[in-house]
Design an enzyme around this catalytic site. Sequence first.
Site, PDB file in Angstrom:
ATOM      1  CB  SER A 112      -0.909   0.003   1.242  1.00 21.57           C
ATOM      2  OG  SER A 112      -1.747   1.134   1.216  1.00 21.57           O
ATOM      3  CE  LYS A 139      -2.892  -2.809  -0.444  1.00 25.76           C
ATOM      4  NZ  LYS A 139      -3.217  -2.826  -1.814  1.00 25.76           N
ATOM      5  CG  HIS A 148      -5.082  -1.740   3.531  1.00 24.77           C
ATOM      6  ND1 HIS A 148      -5.235  -1.329   2.223  1.00 24.77           N
ATOM      7  CD2 HIS A 148      -4.396  -0.743   4.150  1.00 24.77           C
ATOM      8  CE1 HIS A 148      -4.674  -0.142   2.062  1.00 24.77           C
ATOM      9  NE2 HIS A 148      -4.150   0.230   3.220  1.00 24.77           N
ATOM     10  CG  ASN A 149      -7.061  -2.576  -0.986  1.00 27.16           C
ATOM     11  OD1 ASN A 149      -6.112  -2.345  -0.252  1.00 27.16           O
ATOM     12  ND2 ASN A 149      -6.990  -2.445  -2.285  1.00 27.16           N
ATOM     13  CD  GLU A 165      -7.837   1.814  -0.572  1.00 27.25           C
ATOM     14  OE1 GLU A 165      -6.744   1.480  -0.071  1.00 27.25           O
ATOM     15  OE2 GLU A 165      -8.089   1.637  -1.781  1.00 27.25           O
TER      16      GLU A 165
END
Length: 305
Positions: free
Chosen positions: A113, A165, A168-169, A172
């Site tokens: 990221s 990840k 995390h996205n 987001e």
Amino acid sequence: MELGLVGLGKMGGNMRQRIRNAGHTVVGVDHNPDISDAKDLADMVGKLTADQPKVVWIMVPVQAIDAVVTELSDLLSPGDIVIDGGNSRWTDDTRRAAQLAEKDIRFVDCGVSGGVWGLENGYALMCGGDKDTVDVVMPIFEALKPEGEFGFVHAGKVGAGHFSKMVHNGIEYGIMQAYAEGYELLEAADVVENVPEAFESWREGTVIRSWLLDLLVASLKDDSHLAKIRGYADDSGEGRWTVEAAIDHAVPMPAISAALFARFASRQEDSPAMKAIAAMRNQFGGHAVKGAEAADPSYATPPKH
Ligand SMILES: O=C(CO)[C@H](O)[C@H](O)COP(=O)(O)O
């Protein structure tokens, strides 16, 4: 340390520079000969001559990863290491690790990221794989990560990096959607006189300060009503996989799934679902519909049942 880097696009190109800035040797390869250090994958592998296992980092679009892994499996030797730094689906990692393991080549998955700002600010890294293998790559991870205490996790075995990840996205998606909805309300209500100024004021001292907020403020500085862009948002899979994983584990995920579906809605010229709602309202209550009444006068009068 020496690294082969496949893919020198928006992410890979800056990563090569950041790793070089830290004193390592990078042999990058790309379809674009103007930026490539090697003419193809074989040439790149041949240029890795240091007395260490060869380490090759793949930074290509997800559709191209399998082809690169297959080619590397023929070019590398037992003990060498392949890192997938793309936004791969975490369930693909075990398959790729198994394919490489057939030739005793090791595999690490690494979510990255930082976007186009990573060269300057560093890249947050979330990796998965055996500890011994991750330790070999550690100097490269150290070069890429932000300076300071945070920005790196060895999240677990193969797949854990991309799973981390992915979540995390998903987060987001949810954060961006919340800022976006607040922006729309501020614009629609016409109560706050200067919307960009209100967003800018939130950058310090508030509970909702964040880098994404900083980026929205930067966009509003350039285009205060976002008049230059259309309200159309793509997705590259991470939000869908997050919601699918939530379903697999029966985890309620109302904010992230709403953010994902909002993107789908953004791509419609008109909404078939809302047409159906308008049609039913017209059927049960004779409520007016937009658009079709001109072409079909029957919509103007309540239907008789
Ligand atoms: O990983 C990223 C940021 O963290 C990439 O920018 C990714 O493309 C974002 O996901 P999406 O394209 O689905 O919005």
